[in-house]
Design a protein around this motif. Structure first.
Motif, PDB file in Angstrom:
ATOM      1  N   GLY A   1      -4.133  -4.453 -11.124  1.00 49.94           N
ATOM      2  CA  GLY A   1      -3.826  -4.515  -9.557  1.00 49.94           C
ATOM      3  C   GLY A   1      -4.421  -4.539  -8.660  1.00 49.94           C
ATOM      4  O   GLY A   1      -4.584  -4.561  -8.331  1.00 49.94           O
ATOM      5  N   ILE A   2      -3.425  -4.717  -7.845  1.00 46.99           N
ATOM      6  CA  ILE A   2      -3.646  -4.933  -6.513  1.00 46.99           C
ATOM      7  C   ILE A   2      -2.576  -3.422  -4.704  1.00 46.99           C
ATOM      8  O   ILE A   2      -1.121  -3.560  -6.174  1.00 46.99           O
ATOM      9  CB  ILE A   2      -2.562  -6.390  -5.197  1.00 46.99           C
ATOM     10  CG1 ILE A   2      -2.917  -7.167  -7.064  1.00 46.99           C
ATOM     11  CG2 ILE A   2      -2.363  -6.193  -4.330  1.00 46.99           C
ATOM     12  CD1 ILE A   2      -1.932  -8.044  -6.454  1.00 46.99           C
ATOM     13  N   GLU A   3      -4.057  -2.884  -5.096  1.00 43.97           N
ATOM     14  CA  GLU A   3      -2.882  -1.815  -3.782  1.00 43.97           C
ATOM     15  C   GLU A   3      -3.643  -1.141  -3.651  1.00 43.97           C
ATOM     16  O   GLU A   3      -5.108  -1.867  -2.617  1.00 43.97           O
ATOM     17  CB  GLU A   3      -3.556  -0.278  -5.447  1.00 43.97           C
ATOM     18  CG  GLU A   3      -2.941  -0.172  -6.690  1.00 43.97           C
ATOM     19  CD  GLU A   3      -3.236   0.509  -7.823  1.00 43.97           C
ATOM     20  OE1 GLU A   3      -4.344   1.669  -7.167  1.00 43.97           O
ATOM     21  OE2 GLU A   3      -3.343   0.735  -8.658  1.00 43.97           O
ATOM     22  N   SER A   4      -3.002  -0.404  -2.372  1.00 47.22           N
ATOM     23  CA  SER A   4      -3.622  -0.178  -0.939  1.00 47.22           C
ATOM     24  C   SER A   4      -4.051   1.066  -1.078  1.00 47.22           C
ATOM     25  O   SER A   4      -3.027   1.890  -1.327  1.00 47.22           O
ATOM     26  CB  SER A   4      -2.675  -0.870   0.009  1.00 47.22           C
ATOM     27  OG  SER A   4      -2.963  -0.491   1.285  1.00 47.22           O
ATOM     28  N   ASP A   5      -5.902   1.895  -0.183  1.00 49.68           N
ATOM     29  CA  ASP A   5      -5.562   3.335   0.060  1.00 49.68           C
ATOM     30  C   ASP A   5      -5.079   3.595   1.402  1.00 49.68           C
ATOM     31  O   ASP A   5      -5.559   2.175   2.168  1.00 49.68           O
ATOM     32  CB  ASP A   5      -5.940   3.807  -1.095  1.00 49.68           C
ATOM     33  CG  ASP A   5      -7.652   3.243  -0.778  1.00 49.68           C
ATOM     34  OD1 ASP A   5      -7.897   2.823   0.682  1.00 49.68           O
ATOM     35  OD2 ASP A   5      -8.239   3.367  -1.353  1.00 49.68           O
TER      36      ASP A   5
END
Length: 75
Positions: A6-10
Motif C-alpha cells: 500500500g501507498i496511501e495518503s491521509d
C-alpha cells in the motif's frame, strides 16, 4: 515490479507498506521537483505531509532494484 502492499495518503502523512525492506522513497511534485526522500530500510515508512502544499504528487518506492510509483493527492 515491486508489489507494495500500500501507498496511501491521509490528512497528515503518506504511509507505505511493502513485502520486503524499502530502500528509498521519493516524493515528487507534479513539476518533477523532489520534495521529500527517505531511506527507511524497513518494510514500512511514513512521510509527513505537513510541509507539502495541497495537490498531486508522485510517490516512488525503490526496493532491491524494483520500483513502484503512485500518484497521490495531499489535501
Amino acid at each position: 515490479k515491486l508489489k507494495a502492499k500500500g501507498i496511501e495518503s491521509d490528512i497528515n502523512a503518506i504511509n507505505i507498506n511493502a513485502p520486503e525492506a524499502i530502500g528509498k522513497v521519493f516524493v515528487y511534485a507534479m513539476n518533477g521537483v523532489t520534495v521529500a526522500n527517505v531511506a527507511p530500510a524497513a518494510t514500512s515508512a511514513t512521510i509527513s505531509t505537513a510541509n507539502l502544499t495541497p495537490g498531486a504528487y508522485v510517490v516512488k518506492v525503490v526496493t532491491n532494484g524494483k520500483t513502484e510509483a503512485k500518484r497521490i493527492l495531499v489535501k
